[in-house]
Design an enzyme around this catalytic site. Structure first.
Site, PDB file in Angstrom:
ATOM      1  N   HIS A   1     -24.195  27.751 -60.668  1.00 14.62           N
ATOM      2  CA  HIS A   1     -23.905  26.569 -61.487  1.00 14.62           C
ATOM      3  C   HIS A   1     -23.901  26.941 -62.964  1.00 14.62           C
ATOM      4  O   HIS A   1     -23.032  26.512 -63.732  1.00 14.62           O
ATOM      5  CB  HIS A   1     -24.951  25.490 -61.194  1.00 14.62           C
ATOM      6  CG  HIS A   1     -24.780  24.240 -61.978  1.00 14.62           C
ATOM      7  ND1 HIS A   1     -25.838  23.441 -62.343  1.00 14.62           N
ATOM      8  CD2 HIS A   1     -23.685  23.637 -62.498  1.00 14.62           C
ATOM      9  CE1 HIS A   1     -25.409  22.405 -63.036  1.00 14.62           C
ATOM     10  NE2 HIS A   1     -24.107  22.497 -63.150  1.00 14.62           N
TER      11      HIS A   1
ATOM     12  N   GLU B   1     -20.726  28.729 -63.963  1.00 18.17           N
ATOM     13  CA  GLU B   1     -19.616  27.783 -64.116  1.00 18.17           C
ATOM     14  C   GLU B   1     -19.601  27.182 -65.519  1.00 18.17           C
ATOM     15  O   GLU B   1     -18.548  26.969 -66.116  1.00 18.17           O
ATOM     16  CB  GLU B   1     -19.740  26.694 -63.050  1.00 18.17           C
ATOM     17  CG  GLU B   1     -18.802  25.517 -63.199  1.00 18.17           C
ATOM     18  CD  GLU B   1     -19.531  24.182 -63.186  1.00 18.17           C
ATOM     19  OE1 GLU B   1     -19.448  23.447 -64.191  1.00 18.17           O
ATOM     20  OE2 GLU B   1     -20.193  23.894 -62.171  1.00 18.17           O
ATOM     21  N   HIS B   2     -20.775  26.926 -66.084  1.00 17.07           N
ATOM     22  CA  HIS B   2     -20.871  26.445 -67.467  1.00 17.07           C
ATOM     23  C   HIS B   2     -20.468  27.543 -68.457  1.00 17.07           C
ATOM     24  O   HIS B   2     -19.725  27.290 -69.409  1.00 17.07           O
ATOM     25  CB  HIS B   2     -22.316  26.026 -67.785  1.00 17.07           C
ATOM     26  CG  HIS B   2     -22.679  24.655 -67.343  1.00 17.07           C
ATOM     27  ND1 HIS B   2     -23.054  23.667 -68.212  1.00 17.07           N
ATOM     28  CD2 HIS B   2     -22.737  24.094 -66.101  1.00 17.07           C
ATOM     29  CE1 HIS B   2     -23.341  22.558 -67.549  1.00 17.07           C
ATOM     30  NE2 HIS B   2     -23.161  22.789 -66.260  1.00 17.07           N
TER      31      HIS B   2
ATOM     32  N   GLU C   1     -28.550  18.305 -67.539  1.00 20.04           N
ATOM     33  CA  GLU C   1     -27.837  17.791 -66.365  1.00 20.04           C
ATOM     34  C   GLU C   1     -28.804  17.591 -65.204  1.00 20.04           C
ATOM     35  O   GLU C   1     -28.752  16.584 -64.482  1.00 20.04           O
ATOM     36  CB  GLU C   1     -26.727  18.774 -65.985  1.00 20.04           C
ATOM     37  CG  GLU C   1     -25.803  18.289 -64.899  1.00 20.04           C
ATOM     38  CD  GLU C   1     -24.684  19.268 -64.588  1.00 20.04           C
ATOM     39  OE1 GLU C   1     -23.894  18.966 -63.671  1.00 20.04           O
ATOM     40  OE2 GLU C   1     -24.602  20.340 -65.241  1.00 20.04           O
TER      41      GLU C   1
END
Length: 1019
Positions: A101, A104-105, A182
């Protein structure tokens, strides 16, 4: 394969260096014979979504287009690309949870070729585009859209994510805060908490038990303590898994296939291919075949709801996509008609909603298992009888297992899906078409497979293999266990012997449960009607009298046998008191309950309907195949005319509405909106006031008195668009009048609130979050512009468009204040303004500190605007024009835009054309001056803070601190997880905001202010 139908998008499939590519050209045969499209100047952008039902709240400016734009622009639409990488969170290293994750950022944070952080986002914003990405268990998806003219450069910039991302250490340290934000925003959501708890039931060593989100603890603090180099692991993960042969790319544009193929080959051939085998988890079967799975888990939810979820872990079903066995089973288990589980539970007043099936997300379906679940929203009575609710579900499944899968039902599903596929409008999203096509076409060709494939998972849905998850606020204080990552309180227990023995035996079937009857709402007449009036570009008024008004436009563009019908039933007395608003909410909820069973067949036959309680009246929205649409509308009006309710149904919805209001109030963003609009809109009743009103002693008599008054005096306004004639459309409004027999109101009811004129100084309203276990805070800084015309509203839209990327870069990327930061163009009942919002966490920043950073951003943005080059200004103007010139891809987009004009009673159906004309002659100096008008000390400025609980807000809250566990550590006494939501707690400001005037009594503050007159933006 290439399609040669001149009216169908053409496509080609190819492979470059292992990268699988699907290229789709939207050019028709005639268009492809023109000059090369890449060199044309007439390009357009994609429309932005807006809330068409925005009379009951302030709305963001809506970028929509209209039929009146010059025809040479109307055939344009956005270009788009999506890339799927066959790697996800299952591949996270054990010592760095959340790394997939995080990567991906990080790839967005600049590349070797384009080193600017957020450079790709800035490029897209300049050219009317957008992007997004998501990480799942076994795949990571990136996607973007942009104006066609800039597709090639956008592809090149985007491809650098996979060719040479920078991922510099400084950016790594900052972006981990966005991932952590997030995660903290996800913590209060029960759906995430359930998934985390459920995943933890997997066998040791199975990746489902990993922590996929990642946070500062797993990606920064612990790695530093253990001397783990997160930066190097990111690069290694990228080298290992971001390989061309793991990737599938789809590109869609109004370019020739030759152009698309040349660009993709030239750009994407540079994506490295490491040749290593992809991660494979398919050998890890039966992850939930453990003693802990077939038990009862009691959970304390964040929201005050009772919810039951029964789940089974099945063998992976992805390979059966041709037959979709779980789709057939979920069609039946989720049915709401006579003989269904939900029908029986509703009659007993035990349940309000039921959903069954598999979402096809990575959590629900991957290479190691597939989940089938039945989720039921229980009433209070249903919660106290939840074992009997479970028994009814098991009885229904046993009935399905006792009869082989029914060809009649399978073919009915096939017919409904085939109708929708054959008469679909264009869809936004390339993957949707492929998925839908596979469902329909292969249902036709492979029916001989269906019996065996459906029966296999159906036989596995037994009581002995089910997991039971029961959420209820009544569990508070009785759940000693805590899930590690989200802090979810839960307990675990064996299924009671009484029910275990019952379900292990040959328990009897329930005669009230049976298969659904044949569906009378499936359309069979797809004839396109001949118009009975001249074609028009915009809706025309075909009825206008004291009891109603009807607008109509016959579709002459999409040419499909579908239609939209929308009505608002205005009754001004609704706003007289919070009690009336509560009774109105009850009325609409119970009306929907009464309709649920008789209208369910219409719903599954692609006839959609929605009943919505607006601020000033009831909204009724319908869409679908026009053949049976009148049948559905008549059914709704009949139930409205003959409304009644039983005491037990009334009580069930009273309790449910209490929970609904509570859920709204504990969310910082919803509370912030409620406070802001209560200040701005005169006579708006807050959700908190509705919560207080519903705690009073309301009865069925109160409701029936309200409903009778509602039906007695109305003004009904509607819009009909699609495959109807004007004569047929008139019958819709006439049916309302004849069936309800209502009187006309003495004056036409208002559809807006009056708005206060804020003082020419800074005011601050700072309130405590109503969920003490939630660290999330929200800060919104709002500037009121005032009563303005269409020109100023268009200027504001342009200003906010200029603001979006710098806002993201300053407040999120550089200052790392939170995951959600955004500017908004505000149209509050016709009064113009703009705002900047940051959703942050009290564990990191105080709201006062965040407000200071918003002010710093606005200062820097002002400097940026003053120094803006003419070229950059014109680029943004052109991008906004192109957005407004974009074609509608679905009739619904045109309907949404026209309905906004009807529901606000402005009727400027050619608004987009007028806005385009404004943009063509706006100047940079005008825009800069417009912004600076808001930055004087005499500006009308309102700050709303909703303050969460955490380290940075300890002084703010004083003794009123969070209690995140059920045990108070200092005293050992039990405390509730649920706070009091019946009153606002106003908080003091820090010295840095001492100049702001505090609002500590909203009614006292607003009662002294001037009121703007009702205002519409007409010219």
């Amino acid at each position: 394969a290439q399609c040669n139908d001149c009216n169908t998008p053409r496509h080609i499939f190819c492979i470059y260096n292992g990268l699988k590519v699907l290229l789709i050209s939207d050019l028709t045969q005639s268009e492809s014979n023109r000059e090369p499209v890449a060199k044309e100047e007439e390009d357009s952008g994609e429309e932005e979504d807006g809330d068409s039902e925005s009379t009951n709240e302030d709305s963001d400016c809506v970028n929509k287009c209209s039929e009146g734009v010059k025809k040479n622009c109307r055939s344009e639409k956005q270009s788009a690309a999506a890339l799927c990488i066959s790697v996800g969170s299952f591949s996270d290293p054990a010592n760095l949870p959340g790394l997939a994750h995080f990567l991906e950022h990080m790839v967005f944070m600049g590349s070797e070729k384009y080193p600017a952080e957020n450079g790709f986002d800035a490029f897209l914003k300049k050219h009317g585009g957008s992007d997004n990405a998501s990480t799942d268990c076994e795949r990571t998806i990136f996607k973007f859209d942009v104006q066609r003219k800039y597709l090639r450069e956008a592809l090149d910039r985007w491809a650098q994510f996979f060719i040479g991302p920078l991922m510099i250490p400084d950016a790594v340290d900052r972006e981990v805060e966005a991932v952590d934000s997030e995660y903290q925003m996800a913590q209060p959501l029960d759906s995430n908490r359930k998934e985390m708890l459920f995943g933890g039931l997997a066998k040791a060593g199975h990746p489902m038990s990993k922590f996929f989100w990642g946070n500062a603890q797993t990606l920064k603090n612990e790695p530093r303590e253990k001397n783990i180099d997160t930066y190097e692991h990111l690069r290694e993960f990228w080298r290992r898994y971001y390989s061309a042969h793991y990737m599938t790319l789809a590109v869609q544009s109004k370019e020739t296939l030759d152009n698309l193929e040349e660009w993709v080959r030239e750009i994407c051939i540079k994506i490295p291919n490491n040749g290593q085998p992809r991660a494979d988890f398919s050998d890890l079967q039966d992850p939930f075949d453990t003693p802990d799975f077939n038990k009862l888990y009691r959970v304390v939810p964040v929201r005050k709801i009772h919810a039951l979820t029964i789940s089974w872990a099945l063998p992976p079903q992805g390979k059966h996509y041709r037959v979709k066995p779980l789709h057939y089973i979920s069609w039946l288990i989720g049915h709401e008609g006579a003989g269904s589980v939900l029908s029986l539970l509703r009659k007993k007043c035990w349940a309000l909603a039921l959903f069954g099936g598999n979402s096809e997300s990575g959590f629900d379906q991957n290479t190691t298992y597939s989940i089938f679940s039945v989720s039921i929203t229980l009433s209070d009575e249903g919660f106290h009888n939840f074992f009997q609710v479970i028994h009814i579900v098991f009885q229904y499944l046993k009935m399905l297992q006792s009869v082989e899968p029914q060809q009649r039902i399978y073919e009915e599903i096939q017919k409904i899906e085939a109708n929708e596929f054959h008469y679909q409008e264009q869809v936004t999203g390339m993957l949707y078409n492929a998925k839908h096509f596979m469902l329909v076409v292969l249902m036709f060709n492979l029916i001989y497979l269906w019996l065996k494939v459906i029966s296999a998972p159906l036989t596995l849905l037994t009581p002995a293999t089910a997991n039971i998850l029961l959420l209820s606020p009544e569990h508070d204080g009785h759940c000693p266990l805590n899930e590690k990552w989200f802090g979810t309180q839960y307990s675990v227990e064996d299924i009671p012997e009484e029910y275990r023995d019952l379900w292990a035996g040959d328990f009897p079937l329930n005669p009230d449960l049976h298969l659904p009857a044949e569906n009378r709402f499936i359309a069979t007449d797809f004839t396109l009607k001949t118009s009975d009036c001249p074609d028009t570009d915009f809706p025309v008024k075909i009825i206008d009298n004291e009891r109603g008004r009807l607008w109509f436009r016959k579709d002459n563009k999409f040419k499909i046998p579908k239609a939209y019908a929308r009505f608002q039933l205005l009754a001004p007395f609704i706003q007289e008191s919070p009690k009336n608003l509560v009774l109105f909410d009850l009325f609409v909820n119970i009306l929907a309950h009464n309709l649920a069973e008789p209208a369910y067949d219409a719903d599954v036959a692609q006839l959609e309907y929605m009943l919505f309680p607006g601020d000033h009246g009831l909204f009724i929205r319908l869409k679908g195949f026009n053949h049976k649409l009148p049948l559905l509308l008549n059914l709704i009006v009949d139930h409205l005319a003959n409304f009644s309710t039983a005491p037990n149904v009334f009580s069930m919805y009273i309790e449910q509405l209490k929970k609904t209001y509570y859920i709204i109030l504990i969310k910082p963003d919803r509370l912030g909106r409620d406070v802001r609009l209560q200040i701005l809109e005169h006579h708006r009743w807050s959700v908190m006031q509705k919560y207080e009103a519903i705690m009073a002693d309301l009865g069925v008599t109160d409701l029936m008195d309200f409903v009778n008054r509602f039906k007695a005096e109305l003004f009904v306004e509607g819009l009909i668009q699609g495959n109807f004639t004007s004569a047929e459309s008139k019958e819709f409004l006439q049916y309302f009048i004849e069936k309800l027999q209502y009187k006309a109101p003495p004056a036409e009811p208002p559809v807006l609130f009056r708005v206060v004129e804020l003082p020419q100084t800074h005011h601050l309203c700072k309130v405590q979050s109503l969920n003490k276990a939630d660290a999330n805070s929200e800060v919104t800084v709002y500037y009121q512009t005032g009563l303005k015309n269409l020109r100023e509203h268009t200027l504001m839209e342009l200003l906010v468009m200029h603001m979006e990327e710098p806002c993201f870069d300053f407040l999120r990327t550089k200052e790392t204040l939170g995951y959600q930061v955004y500017p908004s163009c505000r149209n509050t009942s016709g009064v113009l303004g703009f705002s900047v919002t940051v959703e942050t966490q009290a564990t990191k920043f105080s709201t006062d500190f965040v407000e200071g950073k918003i002010e710093a951003f606005l200062v820097s943005f002002g400097e940026k605007m003053v120094n803006l080059s003419d070229e950059a200004f014109q680029t943004q103007v052109t991008a906004l024009i192109k957005l407004k010139e974009c074609e509608d891809t679905q009739l619904g987009e045109e309907v949404d835009r026209n309905w906004f004009e009807v529901v606000t009673q402005q009727y400027v159906f050619d608004r987009l054309n007028k806005e385009i004309e404004v943009l063509k002659n706006v100047t940079k100096d005008e825009l800069v001056s417009f912004f600076m008008e808001h930055r004087h000390t005499s500006s009308r400025k309102l700050s709303i803070h909703v303050v969460g609980f955490g380290e940075k807000e300890k002084e703010t809250h004083g003794d009123d601190q969070s209690s995140s566990s059920s045990e108070s550590q200092d005293t050992g006494r039990k405390t509730s997880s649920y706070g009091d939501v019946s009153k606002l707690i106003f908080l003091p400001a820090a010295p840095v905001l001492a100049k702001a005037s505090r609002i500590t009594d909203i009614r006292a503050f607003t009662s002294s202010l001037n009121l703007h007159p009702y205002h519409k933006i007409l010219q």
